[in-house]
Design an enzyme around this catalytic site. Structure first.
Site, mmCIF file in Angstrom:
data_model
loop_
_atom_site.group_PDB
_atom_site.id
_atom_site.type_symbol
_atom_site.label_atom_id
_atom_site.label_comp_id
_atom_site.label_asym_id
_atom_site.label_seq_id
_atom_site.Cartn_x
_atom_site.Cartn_y
_atom_site.Cartn_z
ATOM 1 N N THR A 1 -0.745 0.651 1.537
ATOM 2 C CA THR A 1 -2.237 1.016 1.565
ATOM 3 C C THR A 1 -3.004 -0.640 1.850
ATOM 4 O O THR A 1 -2.537 -1.967 1.285
ATOM 5 C CB THR A 1 -2.387 1.498 0.083
ATOM 6 O OG1 THR A 1 -1.683 3.009 0.499
ATOM 7 C CG2 THR A 1 -3.965 2.134 0.892
ATOM 8 N N GLY B 1 -2.819 0.437 -4.280
ATOM 9 C CA GLY B 1 -2.481 -0.029 -5.309
ATOM 10 C C GLY B 1 -1.965 1.858 -5.773
ATOM 11 O O GLY B 1 -1.883 2.043 -6.853
ATOM 12 N N GLY B 2 -1.587 2.373 -4.674
ATOM 13 C CA GLY B 2 -1.218 3.822 -5.266
ATOM 14 C C GLY B 2 -1.920 4.404 -6.019
ATOM 15 O O GLY B 2 -3.530 4.318 -6.356
ATOM 16 N N ASP C 1 3.279 11.543 -1.663
ATOM 17 C CA ASP C 1 1.837 12.480 -2.448
ATOM 18 C C ASP C 1 1.646 13.731 -3.325
ATOM 19 O O ASP C 1 0.819 13.836 -3.809
ATOM 20 C CB ASP C 1 0.515 11.448 -1.437
ATOM 21 C CG ASP C 1 0.630 9.763 -1.187
ATOM 22 O OD1 ASP C 1 0.924 9.525 -2.519
ATOM 23 O OD2 ASP C 1 -0.383 9.897 -1.225
ATOM 24 N N ASN D 1 1.659 5.308 2.872
ATOM 25 C CA ASN D 1 1.791 4.985 1.546
ATOM 26 C C ASN D 1 2.767 4.331 0.769
ATOM 27 O O ASN D 1 2.123 3.030 0.780
ATOM 28 C CB ASN D 1 2.652 6.511 1.548
ATOM 29 C CG ASN D 1 3.345 6.804 -0.265
ATOM 30 O OD1 ASN D 1 1.698 6.386 -1.024
ATOM 31 N ND2 ASN D 1 4.060 7.220 -0.789
ATOM 32 N N SER E 1 -4.859 8.956 -4.096
ATOM 33 C CA SER E 1 -6.285 8.195 -5.231
ATOM 34 C C SER E 1 -7.184 7.277 -4.194
ATOM 35 O O SER E 1 -7.868 6.873 -4.267
ATOM 36 C CB SER E 1 -5.398 7.968 -5.748
ATOM 37 O OG SER E 1 -4.133 8.732 -6.658
ATOM 38 N N ARG F 1 -6.041 11.852 6.786
ATOM 39 C CA ARG F 1 -5.005 12.204 5.890
ATOM 40 C C ARG F 1 -4.055 12.579 7.206
ATOM 41 O O ARG F 1 -4.262 13.954 7.786
ATOM 42 C CB ARG F 1 -5.260 12.924 4.424
ATOM 43 C CG ARG F 1 -4.295 12.805 3.685
ATOM 44 C CD ARG F 1 -3.954 11.403 3.293
ATOM 45 N NE ARG F 1 -3.049 11.560 1.464
ATOM 46 C CZ ARG F 1 -3.462 10.722 0.769
ATOM 47 N NH1 ARG F 1 -2.953 9.495 1.222
ATOM 48 N NH2 ARG F 1 -2.401 11.396 0.421
ATOM 49 N N GLU G 1 4.706 9.947 3.236
ATOM 50 C CA GLU G 1 2.960 10.348 2.691
ATOM 51 C C GLU G 1 3.695 11.440 2.426
ATOM 52 O O GLU G 1 2.824 12.140 1.829
ATOM 53 C CB GLU G 1 1.340 11.016 3.660
ATOM 54 C CG GLU G 1 0.159 10.000 3.220
ATOM 55 C CD GLU G 1 0.064 8.551 2.958
ATOM 56 O OE1 GLU G 1 0.306 8.254 1.460
ATOM 57 O OE2 GLU G 1 0.380 7.584 3.698
HETATM 58 O O1 DON Z 1 -2.840 7.935 -1.229
HETATM 59 C C1 DON Z 1 -2.586 7.643 -1.967
HETATM 60 O O2 DON Z 1 -2.981 8.179 -2.955
HETATM 61 C C2 DON Z 1 -0.862 6.742 -1.361
HETATM 62 N N1 DON Z 1 -0.515 6.546 -0.415
HETATM 63 C C3 DON Z 1 -1.416 4.858 -1.661
HETATM 64 C C4 DON Z 1 -0.610 4.072 -1.067
HETATM 65 C C5 DON Z 1 -1.334 2.939 -1.968
HETATM 66 O O3 DON Z 1 -2.004 2.373 -2.032
HETATM 67 C C6 DON Z 1 0.067 2.095 -2.378
HETATM 68 N N2 DON Z 1 -0.218 0.218 -1.795
HETATM 69 N N3 DON Z 1 -0.334 -0.126 -3.423
#
Ligand code: DON
Length: 591
Positions: free
Chosen positions: A400, A492-493, A442, A420, A472, A118, A439
């Site tokens: 992502t 998917g955030g 987040d 991100n 996430s 990360r 990132e």
């Molecule tokens: O680490 C995370 O939770 C986010 N940066 C993920 C971002 C993400 O899945 C965007 N895609 N749709």
């Protein structure tokens, strides 16, 4: 996943809506929306099958890169690293060397481990760095441009995984990526459209490389990336140069010249962390998943613990009564996510308590079977957890991608990696050919103010120098009777966790095959805002049933997430691929 740049909830404060509205209108105008809707006939889908090994990815060339390495004698980790680097070339919206990720590995001997690469906050980061003099969040500051960039971990993480768990060597597994960057690859209609992303046009180097200064790539054209090829060669020769040495100097210079705060010292002090995965059980399954600094595994296991007390399959797949119980579990797990989770290297987190079955039982007793619990009235059962951390008073105060790999010996790798947002900060490192992450968004830029994904987060996830932002991402491996059963994950955030849970439950409770489970319409609730999001594909009777239970529904979004999963058929021993049909260029590849 590429276009769905995070949803802006109706309750989003005005400081966030400018970009939200922009995206909404971009998305509405996008020809990609058609490709993004979940397949209407998901129940007739059949998974791709292979006998020995499989790689499932949003990009067919990245899946092929992994299989090429498996055929050369590589194991699942060699293939995962090959796919990861290939994604950095063919899927610039999310694949990356300028971002970070998590690799969950389970070896056929039963050992599991979690490699955390990360991003970290630069050493010059401060808790209030995205706030203006009045204490309001500065629009776009944590999402676009050089100030949004966290210290990238992908190169270190993939090199670490390769060295410790691979069978071949980095140079060899990077060959497919190098070839794709140097010789180019053909863009599909959906990919060519993705490169129209307007934020890329704000940065001359991004506009030159990805948009040919306005002479956009057409479907069917070759895209070659000579600067990226050169950077990949330098990494293949000496991955450590990205953190100590000439490449580190070039990366830091590129970020600083754009006004960012990342320095050579940030890169030199970056560390990959190998952590123990979190593990839970659900009706005979063992669920191995992402520990903090991801919230994914903890929230997934907590939700499943709550749901274990119900006979969901009796209620019917995606029937209102079943969805209601699942959503109530999500609501509670996301409340705990907001209050307790952050970087475990900065505070001790009550992970064991959160995934304790007794705690889940206590939560379950508060769920009414015939009525939604308003999030505003939700109270956590007493006696299980310490009080959540309090906000420290300071003076003034979406892309992502996931891929899944199983090799012929039964080793598995479940990898989620990200910049991100789609195309990250949209800024390309000058002369180096790769995009840098955003990132930093987040983190909680301000306590109680939702981030890009509408997630409210607490003091445990405040910005601090060298800290990892809460994620996430939920790369997950599931065992049944001790044997490998599923490799799961998605972008998917904030919706990643419910996407993975929906896919798992569709297989475990409803008996859907993995392709059906990946394609089935999704539903999502994250505690706040108190809204149940539905993809298209739910019947009018279902939505009416949910409304009668007291839910506010949001059905305006075409789709979200991108599950790229593998199921091991216990009867045939074959591998079955669940390749998300919301996108048009993915593949379940293997032999
Ligand atoms: O680490 C995370 O939770 C986010 N940066 C993920 C971002 C993400 O899945 C965007 N895609 N749709």
């Amino acid at each position: 996943m590429a276009v769905n740049r995070g949803k802006i909830p109706a309750t989003m404060p005005s400081e966030f809506t400018a970009k939200g509205l922009l995206w909404t209108s971009l998305l509405a105008a996008s020809p990609l929306l058609k490709a993004e809707a979940p397949p209407a006939n998901y129940l007739s889908e059949q998974p791709a099958q292979t006998q020995h090994a499989m790689v499932v990815s949003i990009h067919h060339l990245a899946a092929d890169a992994g299989v090429e390495i498996l055929r050369q004698g590589g194991n699942a980790v060699d293939a995962a690293v090959a796919t990861g680097f290939a994604l950095a070339v063919v899927h610039p919206a999310a694949g990356n060397i300028g971002g970070g990720g998590f690799m969950l590995i389970r070896l056929h001997n039963g050992k599991s481990t979690f490699i955390d690469y990360r991003e970290k906050a630069p050493l010059a980061a401060t808790a209030n760095m995205y706030l203006d003099a009045k204490g309001n969040v500065i629009p776009d500051a944590s999402t676009i441009g050089y100030k949004a960039i966290g210290v990238p971990g992908s190169v270190a993480g993939m090199a670490y995984a390769e060295k410790k768990y691979g069978r071949l060597d980095l140079k060899r597994v990077m060959q497919p990526a190098l070839r794709l960057a140097r010789d180019g690859f053909v863009l599909s209609t959906e990919e060519a459209a993705e490169l129209h992303e307007q934020d890329l046009a704000r940065f001359p180097e991004s506009r030159r490389i990805f948009q040919r200064d306005g002479n956009y790539y057409q479907p069917g054209e070759f895209m070659r990336q000579p600067e990226l090829a050169r950077t990949l060669e330098r990494i293949a020769d000496n991955p450590d140069s990205f953190y100590h040495g000439d490449l580190a100097r070039d990366v830091a210079r590129a970020v600083r010249s754009g006004g960012g705060i990342l320095t050579e010292r940030d890169l030199a002090t970056y560390e990959v962390k190998e952590r123990e995965p979190v593990t839970g059980t659900y009706k005979g399954y063992t669920v191995i998943s992402a520990p903090p600094p991801s919230s994914g595994g903890v929230a997934l296991i907590e939700a499943l613990n709550i749901l274990e007390g119900y006979n969901l399959s009796r209620l019917g797949d995606r029937a209102p009564a079943e969805m209601h119980l699942i959503v109530e579990a999500y609501r509670r797990a996301y409340m705990d996510r907001a209050d307790y989770l952050g970087d475990p290297d900065f505070a001790s987190l009550p992970v064991d308590q959160l995934i304790d079955k007794k705690y889940a039982t206590a939560w379950r007793t508060g769920i009414e079977v015939d009525q939604a619990t308003p999030s505003s009235t939700l109270r956590r059962p007493a006696g299980f957890l310490p009080p959540p951390p309090k906000e420290e008073k300071t003076p003034d105060h979406v892309n992502t991608t996931h891929y899944s790999v199983v090799d012929a010996e039964g080793n598995a790798a479940s990898v989620t990696t990200t910049l991100n947002n789609s195309f990250g900060s949209a800024a390309t490192a000058e002369g180096l050919g790769f995009l840098l992450n955003d990132e930093m968004d987040d983190f909680a830029a301000k306590q109680g103010v939702p981030n890009l994904y509408g997630l409210i987060q607490g003091p445990a996830n405040a910005i601090a120098p060298g800290k990892r932002p809460l994620s996430s991402m939920t790369p997950t491996i599931v065992l049944k009777d001790g044997k490998l059963s599923m490799v799961l994950g998605s972008p998917g955030g904030g919706r990643i966790i419910t996407t993975v849970a929906n896919i798992f439950l569709s297989v475990a409770e409803e008996g859907l095959n993995i392709q059906q489970a990946v394609d089935a319409p999704r539903f999502h609730h994250q505690y706040l805002p108190d809204v149940l999001d539905l993809e298209p594909g739910f019947s009018a009777a279902t939505t009416a049933g949910l409304q009668a239970l007291g839910y506010s529904l949001d059905t305006t979004e075409q789709s979200w997430s991108d599950g790229e999963c593998i199921f091991v058929n216990p009867h045939t021993g074959f591998l079955e691929g669940g390749q998300d049909h919301r996108h048009t260029y993915g593949k379940a590849a293997g032999y």
